[in-house]
Design a protein around this motif. Sequence first.
Motif, short mmCIF file in Angstrom:
data_model
loop_
_atom_site.label_atom_id
_atom_site.label_comp_id
_atom_site.label_asym_id
_atom_site.label_seq_id
_atom_site.Cartn_x
_atom_site.Cartn_y
_atom_site.Cartn_z
N TYR A 135 30.59 2.08 -3.36
CA TYR A 135 30.95 3.43 -2.91
C TYR A 135 29.74 4.08 -2.23
O TYR A 135 29.85 4.70 -1.17
N ASN A 136 28.57 3.88 -2.84
CA ASN A 136 27.32 4.42 -2.30
C ASN A 136 27.07 3.89 -0.87
O ASN A 136 26.68 4.63 0.03
N PHE A 137 27.33 2.59 -0.68
CA PHE A 137 27.08 1.98 0.63
C PHE A 137 28.00 2.52 1.73
O PHE A 137 27.72 2.37 2.91
N THR A 138 29.11 3.16 1.32
CA THR A 138 30.05 3.67 2.34
C THR A 138 29.66 5.07 2.84
O THR A 138 30.28 5.57 3.77
N PHE A 139 28.64 5.68 2.22
CA PHE A 139 28.27 7.05 2.63
C PHE A 139 27.88 7.09 4.11
O PHE A 139 27.11 6.23 4.56
N PRO A 140 28.36 8.07 4.85
CA PRO A 140 27.90 8.19 6.23
C PRO A 140 26.42 8.57 6.28
O PRO A 140 25.91 9.18 5.33
N ALA A 141 25.75 8.18 7.36
CA ALA A 141 24.33 8.52 7.50
C ALA A 141 24.19 10.04 7.62
O ALA A 141 25.06 10.69 8.20
N PRO A 142 23.10 10.60 7.06
CA PRO A 142 22.89 12.04 7.23
C PRO A 142 22.74 12.40 8.71
O PRO A 142 22.28 11.57 9.50
N LYS A 143 23.15 13.62 9.07
CA LYS A 143 23.14 14.03 10.49
C LYS A 143 21.74 13.96 11.10
O LYS A 143 21.58 13.69 12.28
N ASP A 144 20.73 14.22 10.27
CA ASP A 144 19.36 14.23 10.80
C ASP A 144 18.65 12.88 10.59
O ASP A 144 17.42 12.82 10.63
N ALA A 145 19.42 11.79 10.39
CA ALA A 145 18.80 10.50 10.07
C ALA A 145 17.78 10.06 11.11
O ALA A 145 16.76 9.46 10.77
N SER A 146 18.04 10.40 12.39
CA SER A 146 17.10 9.92 13.42
C SER A 146 15.75 10.62 13.33
O SER A 146 14.77 10.18 13.93
N ASN A 147 15.67 11.73 12.55
CA ASN A 147 14.37 12.41 12.36
C ASN A 147 13.60 11.85 11.17
O ASN A 147 12.54 12.38 10.83
N ALA A 148 14.15 10.81 10.54
CA ALA A 148 13.54 10.32 9.29
C ALA A 148 12.30 9.45 9.51
O ALA A 148 11.57 9.16 8.57
N VAL A 149 12.06 9.03 10.76
CA VAL A 149 10.96 8.11 11.03
C VAL A 149 9.62 8.76 10.65
O VAL A 149 9.43 9.96 10.89
N THR A 150 8.73 7.96 10.06
CA THR A 150 7.47 8.52 9.53
C THR A 150 6.25 7.86 10.18
O THR A 150 5.52 7.12 9.51
N PRO A 151 6.00 8.16 11.47
CA PRO A 151 4.83 7.55 12.13
C PRO A 151 3.52 7.95 11.43
O PRO A 151 2.51 7.25 11.55
N GLU A 152 3.56 9.09 10.69
CA GLU A 152 2.34 9.58 10.02
C GLU A 152 1.80 8.61 8.97
O GLU A 152 0.64 8.70 8.56
N ILE A 153 2.63 7.65 8.54
CA ILE A 153 2.15 6.67 7.55
C ILE A 153 1.01 5.83 8.15
O ILE A 153 0.18 5.28 7.43
N SER A 154 0.94 5.77 9.49
CA SER A 154 -0.16 5.02 10.13
C SER A 154 -1.52 5.61 9.73
O SER A 154 -2.53 4.90 9.74
N ILE A 155 -1.56 6.90 9.38
CA ILE A 155 -2.82 7.52 8.92
C ILE A 155 -3.30 6.81 7.65
O ILE A 155 -4.49 6.61 7.45
N ILE A 156 -2.35 6.40 6.82
CA ILE A 156 -2.71 5.76 5.55
C ILE A 156 -2.98 4.27 5.75
O ILE A 156 -4.00 3.76 5.30
N ILE A 157 -2.07 3.58 6.45
CA ILE A 157 -2.21 2.11 6.51
C ILE A 157 -3.03 1.64 7.71
O ILE A 157 -3.32 0.44 7.83
N GLY A 158 -3.37 2.56 8.61
CA GLY A 158 -4.27 2.20 9.72
C GLY A 158 -3.62 1.41 10.84
O GLY A 158 -4.32 0.76 11.64
N ARG A 159 -2.32 1.43 10.92
CA ARG A 159 -1.60 0.76 12.02
C ARG A 159 -0.19 1.34 12.05
O ARG A 159 0.27 1.94 11.07
N PRO A 160 0.53 1.14 13.19
CA PRO A 160 1.91 1.66 13.24
C PRO A 160 2.83 0.87 12.31
O PRO A 160 2.55 -0.29 12.00
N LEU A 161 3.89 1.51 11.88
CA LEU A 161 4.90 0.81 11.08
C LEU A 161 5.64 -0.21 11.97
O LEU A 161 5.73 -0.02 13.19
#
Length: 306
Positions: A265-291
């Motif tokens: 049932y969980n897998f059938t949930f539609p994606a949230p409307k703002d899903a395309s804003n979920a990307v986190t390029p800022e993690i590169s600050i921590i890991i020192g390279r792009p995701l």
Amino acid sequence: MSSSEERVFVTGASGDIGSGVVRGLIKNGIQTTAYVRDEKKAEGLFKDELKTGRLTIVVGTYSSVDVFTKAIQGHTRLFLLFSAIGSKPTDMSQVKGTFGKIAYEQGVRQIVDLSSAAVSRLGKKGIIAYMHTIAEEKLWTLADDKPEQRSLVVLRPTRFMSSQLMTDVHPVKHLNKLVFCASPSSVTTWIDSRDISDCAVVVLSESVEKHDRNVYELCGEAMTNEERAVVFTKVLGKSITYEQKSLEDFYKTITARGITHSMAYNFTFPAPKDASNAVTPEISIIIGRPLHTVEEWLKENIKAFQ
Ligand SMILES: NC(=O)c1ccc[n+]([C@@H]2O[C@H](COP(=O)([O-])OP(=O)(O)OC[C@H]3O[C@@H](n4cnc5c(N)ncnc54)[C@H](OP(=O)(O)O)[C@@H]3O)[C@@H](O)[C@H]2O)c1
């Protein structure tokens, strides 16, 4: 405390993320303990790491609290991962609450918890978000009980790119299709599990104070089902199309394979409307390279789909 005095305890150490965490910590010269169910599997996975003399393997499970209590002594940090496969909805919070409490009482200063982006987006809606939300709540309560001594960092990844190995290999190989129940323009958010492991390794290797009480969401790419089919077409060099199954067909197919009602049932949930804003390029600050991108992941795992 310098990293040479640190000892890190890794649960789920023989899994996808945990094994990456163990390898990264050993590479950083940190004394590491891998908590595993199967000693032989661990010895096979960590042949090179065992040669360094910095890796200890402890055999135990989520139920063997006595083993965990003894083994965690002398460690300064804990990477906490609970595998939800086949578990009851409250098992994750019970195990993380128990292991977390024992770890802090035995002197662990930092816990790095592997949670889920579903916590941010869905709260308690859906079984995956529920399990991770109530588990996180227990850990935050434990940490805030003694805030000067207890640090908590939470990693909230989106869907693992590696889950395509479970869902997409058969339809891609035999039908030249990606098949799911969402619309072709529905967005799914993806993360490479190596990015999660690398982020955990940095947090577990740097000072406890630096990352204290951060929640790091991790999402490398957000793409529609149609866009993902284009990536598969490009990388595999053959036409892959996207087919939308009806919700009922999708639900029936996956429950017939043994997936519980709540998960299906969980897998059938539609994606949230703002899903395309979920990307986190800022993690590169921590890991020192792009995701990593889905295309990069697919190129590295192409054999599975041919
Ligand atoms: N898949 C996704 O898209 C996604 C997205 C967000 C969050 N998550 C979360 O990520 C976690 C899964 O991480 P993963 O992919 O690294 O998992 P994984 O590759 O399936 O590894 C699970 C690890 O847990 C161990 N394990 C399983 N049952 C155990 C038990 N009873 N006692 C002790 N250890 C046990 C496994 O040991 P063995 O090697 O012996 O099996 C293995 O080391 C889950 O908490 C999940 O909710 C997943």
